[in-house]
Motif scaffolding. Sequence first.
Motif, PDB file in Angstrom:
ATOM      1  N   ILE A   1      98.586 -26.755 116.365  1.00 15.01           N
ATOM      2  CA  ILE A   1      99.685 -27.662 116.029  1.00 15.01           C
ATOM      3  C   ILE A   1      99.294 -28.593 114.883  1.00 15.01           C
ATOM      4  O   ILE A   1     100.136 -28.997 114.075  1.00 15.01           O
ATOM      5  CB  ILE A   1     100.103 -28.459 117.278  1.00 15.01           C
ATOM      6  CG1 ILE A   1     100.799 -27.516 118.280  1.00 15.01           C
ATOM      7  CG2 ILE A   1     101.019 -29.617 116.924  1.00 15.01           C
ATOM      8  CD1 ILE A   1     101.032 -28.136 119.632  1.00 15.01           C
ATOM      9  N   LYS A   2      98.024 -28.921 114.780  1.00  9.08           N
ATOM     10  CA  LYS A   2      97.572 -29.796 113.697  1.00  9.08           C
ATOM     11  C   LYS A   2      97.650 -29.131 112.330  1.00  9.08           C
ATOM     12  O   LYS A   2      97.754 -29.821 111.312  1.00  9.08           O
ATOM     13  CB  LYS A   2      96.124 -30.234 113.956  1.00  9.08           C
ATOM     14  CG  LYS A   2      95.943 -31.126 115.162  1.00  9.08           C
ATOM     15  CD  LYS A   2      94.476 -31.467 115.348  1.00  9.08           C
ATOM     16  CE  LYS A   2      94.264 -32.312 116.594  1.00  9.08           C
ATOM     17  NZ  LYS A   2      92.816 -32.611 116.802  1.00  9.08           N
ATOM     18  N   THR A   3      97.602 -27.808 112.286  1.00  5.67           N
ATOM     19  CA  THR A   3      97.502 -27.114 111.001  1.00  5.67           C
ATOM     20  C   THR A   3      98.762 -26.353 110.593  1.00  5.67           C
ATOM     21  O   THR A   3      99.040 -26.225 109.408  1.00  5.67           O
ATOM     22  CB  THR A   3      96.327 -26.121 111.042  1.00  5.67           C
ATOM     23  OG1 THR A   3      96.519 -25.195 112.126  1.00  5.67           O
ATOM     24  CG2 THR A   3      95.019 -26.857 111.271  1.00  5.67           C
ATOM     25  N   VAL A   4      99.523 -25.843 111.564  1.00  2.00           N
ATOM     26  CA  VAL A   4     100.687 -25.011 111.242  1.00  2.00           C
ATOM     27  C   VAL A   4     101.843 -25.897 110.797  1.00  2.00           C
ATOM     28  O   VAL A   4     102.084 -26.960 111.388  1.00  2.00           O
ATOM     29  CB  VAL A   4     101.094 -24.159 112.460  1.00  2.00           C
ATOM     30  CG1 VAL A   4     102.357 -23.364 112.165  1.00  2.00           C
ATOM     31  CG2 VAL A   4      99.967 -23.217 112.831  1.00  2.00           C
ATOM     32  N   ARG A   5     102.589 -25.450 109.777  1.00  2.00           N
ATOM     33  CA  ARG A   5     103.732 -26.206 109.280  1.00  2.00           C
ATOM     34  C   ARG A   5     105.014 -25.381 109.254  1.00  2.00           C
ATOM     35  O   ARG A   5     106.037 -25.870 108.782  1.00  2.00           O
ATOM     36  CB  ARG A   5     103.430 -26.753 107.881  1.00  2.00           C
ATOM     37  CG  ARG A   5     102.343 -27.823 107.864  1.00  2.00           C
ATOM     38  CD  ARG A   5     102.767 -29.025 108.666  1.00  2.00           C
ATOM     39  NE  ARG A   5     101.719 -30.031 108.799  1.00  2.00           N
ATOM     40  CZ  ARG A   5     100.895 -30.117 109.822  1.00  2.00           C
ATOM     41  NH1 ARG A   5     100.979 -29.253 110.833  1.00  2.00           N
ATOM     42  NH2 ARG A   5      99.982 -31.064 109.877  1.00  2.00           N
ATOM     43  N   GLU A   6     105.014 -24.151 109.719  1.00  2.00           N
ATOM     44  CA  GLU A   6     106.235 -23.353 109.828  1.00  2.00           C
ATOM     45  C   GLU A   6     106.981 -23.781 111.092  1.00  2.00           C
ATOM     46  O   GLU A   6     106.430 -23.748 112.187  1.00  2.00           O
ATOM     47  CB  GLU A   6     105.910 -21.858 109.884  1.00  2.00           C
ATOM     48  CG  GLU A   6     105.440 -21.264 108.568  1.00  2.00           C
ATOM     49  CD  GLU A   6     103.985 -21.540 108.274  1.00  2.00           C
ATOM     50  OE1 GLU A   6     103.335 -22.193 109.122  1.00  2.00           O
ATOM     51  OE2 GLU A   6     103.490 -21.127 107.211  1.00  2.00           O
ATOM     52  N   SER A   7     108.231 -24.179 110.926  1.00  2.00           N
ATOM     53  CA  SER A   7     108.973 -24.787 112.036  1.00  2.00           C
ATOM     54  C   SER A   7     109.120 -23.848 113.229  1.00  2.00           C
ATOM     55  O   SER A   7     108.979 -24.274 114.382  1.00  2.00           O
ATOM     56  CB  SER A   7     110.356 -25.236 111.550  1.00  2.00           C
ATOM     57  OG  SER A   7     111.070 -24.155 110.980  1.00  2.00           O
ATOM     58  N   ALA A   8     109.396 -22.555 112.982  1.00  2.00           N
ATOM     59  CA  ALA A   8     109.579 -21.623 114.098  1.00  2.00           C
ATOM     60  C   ALA A   8     108.284 -21.459 114.896  1.00  2.00           C
ATOM     61  O   ALA A   8     108.298 -21.432 116.135  1.00  2.00           O
ATOM     62  CB  ALA A   8     110.046 -20.266 113.572  1.00  2.00           C
ATOM     63  N   VAL A   9     107.161 -21.389 114.191  1.00  2.00           N
ATOM     64  CA  VAL A   9     105.871 -21.218 114.877  1.00  2.00           C
ATOM     65  C   VAL A   9     105.503 -22.485 115.633  1.00  2.00           C
ATOM     66  O   VAL A   9     105.003 -22.434 116.762  1.00  2.00           O
ATOM     67  CB  VAL A   9     104.781 -20.836 113.856  1.00  2.00           C
ATOM     68  CG1 VAL A   9     103.423 -20.728 114.549  1.00  2.00           C
ATOM     69  CG2 VAL A   9     105.130 -19.526 113.163  1.00  2.00           C
ATOM     70  N   VAL A  10     105.755 -23.649 115.030  1.00  2.00           N
ATOM     71  CA  VAL A  10     105.464 -24.912 115.715  1.00  2.00           C
ATOM     72  C   VAL A  10     106.274 -25.027 117.005  1.00  2.00           C
ATOM     73  O   VAL A  10     105.777 -25.503 118.032  1.00  2.00           O
ATOM     74  CB  VAL A  10     105.761 -26.101 114.776  1.00  2.00           C
ATOM     75  CG1 VAL A  10     105.695 -27.422 115.527  1.00  2.00           C
ATOM     76  CG2 VAL A  10     104.763 -26.123 113.628  1.00  2.00           C
ATOM     77  N   THR A  11     107.520 -24.580 116.971  1.00  2.00           N
ATOM     78  CA  THR A  11     108.341 -24.603 118.185  1.00  2.00           C
ATOM     79  C   THR A  11     107.714 -23.751 119.279  1.00  2.00           C
ATOM     80  O   THR A  11     107.635 -24.181 120.447  1.00  2.00           O
ATOM     81  CB  THR A  11     109.755 -24.099 117.870  1.00  2.00           C
ATOM     82  OG1 THR A  11     110.330 -24.900 116.831  1.00  2.00           O
ATOM     83  CG2 THR A  11     110.644 -24.171 119.104  1.00  2.00           C
ATOM     84  N   MET A  12     107.265 -22.556 118.938  1.00  2.00           N
ATOM     85  CA  MET A  12     106.640 -21.679 119.945  1.00  2.00           C
ATOM     86  C   MET A  12     105.344 -22.278 120.473  1.00  2.00           C
ATOM     87  O   MET A  12     105.057 -22.212 121.685  1.00  2.00           O
ATOM     88  CB  MET A  12     106.370 -20.314 119.330  1.00  2.00           C
ATOM     89  CG  MET A  12     107.606 -19.527 118.959  1.00  2.00           C
ATOM     90  SD  MET A  12     107.191 -17.888 118.329  1.00  2.00           S
ATOM     91  CE  MET A  12     108.168 -17.854 116.843  1.00  2.00           C
ATOM     92  N   LEU A  13     104.552 -22.875 119.595  1.00  2.00           N
ATOM     93  CA  LEU A  13     103.296 -23.490 120.033  1.00  2.00           C
ATOM     94  C   LEU A  13     103.572 -24.652 120.988  1.00  2.00           C
ATOM     95  O   LEU A  13     102.876 -24.808 122.000  1.00  2.00           O
ATOM     96  CB  LEU A  13     102.509 -23.983 118.821  1.00  2.00           C
ATOM     97  CG  LEU A  13     101.950 -22.906 117.879  1.00  2.00           C
ATOM     98  CD1 LEU A  13     101.371 -23.551 116.620  1.00  2.00           C
ATOM     99  CD2 LEU A  13     100.881 -22.069 118.572  1.00  2.00           C
ATOM    100  N   GLY A  14     104.592 -25.453 120.682  1.00  2.00           N
ATOM    101  CA  GLY A  14     104.928 -26.571 121.560  1.00  2.00           C
ATOM    102  C   GLY A  14     105.417 -26.116 122.918  1.00  2.00           C
ATOM    103  O   GLY A  14     105.052 -26.696 123.954  1.00  2.00           O
TER     104      GLY A  14
END
Length: 380
Positions: free
Chosen positions: A169-182
């Motif tokens: 989460i600290k490094t990824v900035r693609e919104s779709a991927v951040v949503t899945m990580l969260g």
Amino acid sequence: TSPPQQDWLLQLARACRALVFGRDMYTTQQPPPSIQGKISSSSTANRSHDAIEVIPCGVETQTRLHLGRTITEEKQQPEKPYQQIPSRVFAVAQWMSLLPEHHILGDHILSELWPILYDLLSAHRSIYMGLGATVLCRLLQMWKYDDTVSNEERRQVLENFRNLLESAIKTVRESAVVTMLGVALQAVYEFNPPQLDRPYRLRALQQWFTVLNQNQTLRLPFSWACLVSGVLPNLHWFVLRAKNSGSELGRLGLMALLPLIQMESMSQDAIFGSPFTNEVQWLSLMAFSNLLVVANTVIPRHGAKIMSALLVCQGDEPRDQRTQTWAPYVSAMALSFCGSRGEELVNEIIQSGEYQDLLVQVAENMKKDAIAVDQSLTCR
């Protein structure tokens, strides 16, 4: 599942792990492609076996066009076999999505699948991180029904995934991927022991607020992802189970949410009419209403700042119906929490006569609504 089915699933899990990590690409009889081997008969008297004479080959090279000239350079090999052949990992992910949800799989089966997810969540490409987070949510759903795993084994696996997800989460900035990580991180938190639930979520919220604050002005889709998958779920947990215990979140939360509530600087998304503009403002108001309850001990210190942002929000006449409905309620609630500093600002706007009529009307409505909120709380 019955023992024969367990054995069948275990064999499939082992085959999937071998497929992802490319164990089928090299064998003991044939050396890797980067090494040339020449088999010769042994010169010993018995000649009872064959020996492999390994002759190192030169460095593999490739050519490419650079500034109108063809250059030769060392060939870069993919780090992982599934990066060279992506269908390997996507086929395995599809198989894991078809596993029976309400059946006990057994830790011996999942232990073959966890290393795949460890590798995906630590990959350098965000698409693999998103895929790993999606599959992890699926496997954790099945893990709920497995009571054969020891607490120590479960704790270690969850700790590994928690660290990997927080790092991603600290490094990824693609919104779709951040949503899945969260979403995957929230699934991991469902297994938290009671004594560690608050510390884990507090640390996660601090991280979400920091990331949101650093990337909020020109990245509204990313802000949307942070709010939906990280900020709102954890703030809601604090409201339900740990009221008045999030004073550490007050300053960070205000820094992250107030700029989104007032939308002072027009971003590219707002200029070109992105739907994220209104959506993010509404979600920020929802998150802020939860923050008022969680960090109410520090809210009065920032009363003037908070009321200024809410006045700007309503003074701009938001076009989104959800924001129009939610903003007056949140403003009245905030005025009740902000104390004397918030009241002084509102009274100054009403009484000074130096402000626009629209802003004065908004301030008067805030004061009336705040009185109604106080009366309703007193009646309870």
